[in-house]
Design a protein around this motif. Structure first.
Motif, short mmCIF file in Angstrom:
data_model
loop_
_atom_site.label_atom_id
_atom_site.label_comp_id
_atom_site.label_asym_id
_atom_site.label_seq_id
_atom_site.Cartn_x
_atom_site.Cartn_y
_atom_site.Cartn_z
N LEU A 454 37.68 0.18 31.26
CA LEU A 454 36.61 0.77 32.06
C LEU A 454 35.58 1.38 31.11
O LEU A 454 35.95 1.98 30.09
CB LEU A 454 37.14 1.85 33.00
CG LEU A 454 38.10 1.41 34.11
CD1 LEU A 454 38.68 2.63 34.82
CD2 LEU A 454 37.41 0.49 35.10
N ALA A 455 34.32 1.24 31.44
CA ALA A 455 33.25 1.83 30.64
C ALA A 455 32.13 2.29 31.55
O ALA A 455 31.91 1.73 32.63
CB ALA A 455 32.72 0.82 29.62
N THR A 456 31.42 3.31 31.11
CA THR A 456 30.25 3.77 31.85
C THR A 456 29.00 3.06 31.31
O THR A 456 28.99 2.62 30.15
CB THR A 456 30.05 5.28 31.72
OG1 THR A 456 29.73 5.58 30.35
CG2 THR A 456 31.31 6.05 32.11
N PRO A 457 27.94 2.95 32.10
CA PRO A 457 26.68 2.40 31.57
C PRO A 457 26.19 3.14 30.33
O PRO A 457 25.64 2.52 29.41
CB PRO A 457 25.72 2.55 32.75
CG PRO A 457 26.60 2.47 33.96
CD PRO A 457 27.87 3.18 33.56
N LEU A 458 26.39 4.45 30.28
CA LEU A 458 25.99 5.22 29.11
C LEU A 458 26.74 4.76 27.87
O LEU A 458 26.15 4.61 26.79
CB LEU A 458 26.23 6.71 29.37
CG LEU A 458 26.02 7.64 28.17
CD1 LEU A 458 24.57 7.61 27.71
CD2 LEU A 458 26.45 9.06 28.52
N GLN A 459 28.04 4.53 27.98
CA GLN A 459 28.82 4.07 26.83
C GLN A 459 28.36 2.69 26.37
O GLN A 459 28.24 2.43 25.17
CB GLN A 459 30.31 4.02 27.21
CG GLN A 459 30.95 5.38 27.40
CD GLN A 459 32.36 5.27 27.96
OE1 GLN A 459 32.79 4.20 28.37
NE2 GLN A 459 33.06 6.38 28.01
N LEU A 460 28.08 1.80 27.32
CA LEU A 460 27.64 0.46 26.96
C LEU A 460 26.29 0.49 26.27
O LEU A 460 26.06 -0.26 25.31
CB LEU A 460 27.58 -0.43 28.21
CG LEU A 460 28.94 -0.80 28.83
CD1 LEU A 460 28.74 -1.53 30.15
CD2 LEU A 460 29.76 -1.64 27.87
N ALA A 461 25.38 1.36 26.73
CA ALA A 461 24.08 1.49 26.08
C ALA A 461 24.25 2.04 24.66
O ALA A 461 23.58 1.59 23.72
CB ALA A 461 23.17 2.39 26.90
N THR A 462 25.15 3.01 24.49
CA THR A 462 25.40 3.59 23.17
C THR A 462 25.98 2.55 22.22
O THR A 462 25.57 2.44 21.05
CB THR A 462 26.36 4.79 23.30
OG1 THR A 462 25.82 5.74 24.21
CG2 THR A 462 26.58 5.45 21.95
N ALA A 463 26.94 1.76 22.70
CA ALA A 463 27.55 0.72 21.88
C ALA A 463 26.51 -0.34 21.50
O ALA A 463 26.49 -0.84 20.37
CB ALA A 463 28.71 0.08 22.63
N THR A 464 25.61 -0.68 22.44
CA THR A 464 24.56 -1.66 22.17
C THR A 464 23.60 -1.15 21.09
O THR A 464 23.14 -1.92 20.22
CB THR A 464 23.79 -1.99 23.46
OG1 THR A 464 24.71 -2.43 24.45
CG2 THR A 464 22.76 -3.07 23.23
#
Length: 619
Positions: A454-464
């Motif tokens: 599970l991931a939040t949109p914030l985490q995905l943006a940070t990883a990107t």
């Protein structure tokens, strides 16, 4: 003359003398009593009564501070304070509270909720501090209270500054809102800091930076008459206003994100890869934050709380979703850095993957397969079979280790009141959380962001943003450094060879540019800048492998797949990294991302870029 008509003058004189003496004695006794009483009050009880008298005439009145303002990156007001007339009561001046409230109900339109809330707070407030009964009085209500002020001791109409959010729904989940202090908060607060104020930050930036936005109260030493009306101010210590906040958020981009999400349940998080500054943080549906400032009614709150679309829920930081295929670029980097495979590693995809000795087939989204597939093509085509294979080769614990380096499965530390950590599973996690061992099939589906992940949109943006920076880790941040806001601490790098980064970025670019890329038809045409992206489709409910496509289409709306998209642009000099989630719509996320990137990048195209693009017919 008859004898009985002759007056007895000596007797009358005696009677008069007796009456006079009696009067004199009475006056002496009364005077003595008054003198004795005065002696008792003025001498024996002087210290006690002098203090009480002074308290009735002079008392301290708290002066609340002005709450700090909140600005966007260009200095536009996002949260301000506006004057408003408030009906207040000082309980020490009121003889009968119920009678006073009854009389006020005839003069002002009072909601039962206002009265109940007032009764809960009035006896918890410091002495001689006014307690608000109703905010935002209109002119007619002010006039009625003023005319009847002489028979309403302790009741006043005060001009106060009330928090106001000019953008209403646009920034609800990022800025948050203030609201009345409740009992739970009251027990934890420093009473000296909150004397004279009844509001506190409840969500978002308002809550996270409450300590610096609040300021410090001052006080006035005032002289008042018996009715409590202030006659003059004897002494004043001015309050210290709260500190203003300046955010990285750009209001224009935020509006573009909200417009792109209009009519959808979803979220957009856009970051500046260089600084980690949050350029936009949008979640829809939204709500008007001004409704909460002076206390929202039960009916209105229940309608928001019970709404099936969950407008109060901040999907950007609290929404935990399977990352689905958006995880693949990070899994690819993990495989390269752990030397599980090399960048030229390829497989022959028949449309499915099987574990050794297992008949179960883990299918690719394309049933017929993609044939010979290397890493770049696997990312561009979102080939499931390839990532099943390298996930099994790595193992779940290696995947877990690398994904956490990309800030997945943990809180990013964003300066907002609420953020969920998501979940990045491992053998140890499953044993502790579920009491069961980890199975090989669970590793297979972890390679494509399904299963427990599970991931939040914030985490995905940070990883990107980390990929955009070629390994430079940034901490996402809403508020710019300034008074009360500490500078960001550098978070280091994920050390990988430059060639590995370029391999993954090439695959992400072909997601958009290659005609067979999964995002090409929805974003790649007439694109005015270079984009590296990755699509994802997250299952909400499991669908048996043999179900027909047309049968899947009849699923209820809330059972349909979520659509995700991550991207950064331009590739050569990244200025924006973002993540988009659209609930129950697998095709809309890419289009939303295109609108957001256009809004940010097109006005910033350099003078050398525009003529070249115009020559190509894309401007």
């Amino acid at each position: 003359m008859a004898a009985d008509t002759i007056k007895d003058h000596p007797g009358e004189r005696r009677l008069v003398k007796i009456r006079v003496w009696l009067a004199v004695v009475a006056m002496i006794l009364m005077t003595a009593g008054l003198v004795a009483r005065m002696f008792y009050l003025q001498v024996q009880r002087y210290d006690e009564l002098a203090t009480q008298s002074e308290d009735n005439r002079i008392h301290l009145r708290t002066v609340p501070p002005i709450r700090g303002l909140i600005y966007d990156a260009k200095g536009r007001l996002l949260a301000e304070n506006r004057p408003s007339y408030t009906l207040t009561i000082i309980r020490e001046r009121v003889k009968n509270m119920d009678e006073t409230l009854s009389e006020l109900s005839e003069l002002v339109d009072l909601d039962p909720d206002d009265i109940d809330d007032f009764k809960e707070r009035v006896y918890k407030t410091r002495p001689f501090n006014s307690v608000p009964l109703k905010y935002r009085l209109n002119e007619e209500e002010i006039a009625r209270v003023s005319v009847n002020h002489h028979r309403l001791p302790g009741v006043n109409v005060e001009a106060q500054l009330i928090r106001f959010y000019p953008e209403r729904k646009t920034l609800a989940h990022a800025i948050g809102y203030v609201g009345r202090i409740n009992d739970k908060e009251l027990r934890k607060l420093d009473a000296s800091l909150y004397s004279g104020t009844n509001i506190i930050g409840k969500t978002g930036v308002e809550r996270y930076y409450e300590s610096i936005l609040l300021g410090k109260p001052g006080y006035q030493e005032v002289e008042s008459n018996a009715r409590g009306r202030i006659l003059r101010v004897l002494k004043q210590v001015d309050p210290v206003p709260g500190t203003d906040l300046h955010l990285y958020l750009d209001l224009d981009l935020q509006k573009a994100a909200m417009e792109a999400l209009k009519g959808k349940r979803g979220a957009v998080v856009a970051l500046d890869p260089k600084t980690g500054g949050v350029l936009a943080l949008a979640s829809t549906p939204s709500y008007d934050t001004n409704s909460f400032v002076t206390g929202i009614g039960y009916k209105e709150f229940n309608s928001l709380r019970d709404n099936i679309n969950r407008p109060l829920f901040n999907r950007a930081t609290l929404g935990e979703y399977p990352p689905a295929s958006t995880i693949k670029p990070f899994v690819a980097m993990a495989a390269l850095d752990s030397e599980t495979v090399k960048s030229d590693y390829r497989i022959f995809d028949r449309g499915y993957y099987q574990l050794p000795g297992d008949k179960h087939r883990y299918r690719n989204w394309k049933r017929t397969g993609d044939g010979w597939t290397d890493m770049v093509r696997a990312i561009a085509r979102s080939n499931d079979t390839y990532f099943y294979d390298i996930a099994v080769k790595m193992g779940i614990d290696t995947i877990h280790d690398y994904m956490t380096r990309f800030q997945l499965g943990q809180r990013t530390g964003l300066d907002i009141a609420s953020e969920r950590p998501g979940l990045m599973p491992s053998r140890a996690w499953k044993r502790a959380a579920r009491g069961r061992p980890w199975y090989p099939g669970e590793t297979v589906i972890s390679g494509i962001g399904q299963g427990y992940m599970l991931a939040t949109p914030l985490q995905l943006a940070t990883a990107t943003a980390i990929i955009a920076n070629r390994g430079g880790i940034v901490a996402p941040r809403l508020a710019k450094p300034g008074p009360g806001v500490a500078p960001k601490v550098p978070m280091g790098r994920i050390d990988k060879t430059p060639e590995d980064w370029e391999t993954v970025i090439k695959g992400m670019r072909e997601v958009v540019d290659n005609p067979r890329g999964t995002a090409h038809r929805r974003i790649g045409r007439k694109l005015k800048y270079t984009v590296a992206g990755k699509t994802g489709t997250a299952q909400v409910v499991g669908i048996p492998q043999d179900i027909k496509e047309e049968e899947a289409q009849v699923l209820e709306e809330f059972q349909k797949d979520h659509g995700l998209f991550i991207a950064f642009a331009p590739i050569e000099n990244p200025q924006i990294a973002l993540a988009v989630i659209i609930e129950n719509d697998s095709s809309a996320a890419v289009g939303v991302a295109r609108k957001v990137m256009d809004a940010w990048l097109l006005p910033r195209l350099g003078p050398l870029e525009k003529p070249a693009l115009a020559k190509k017919g894309v401007l």
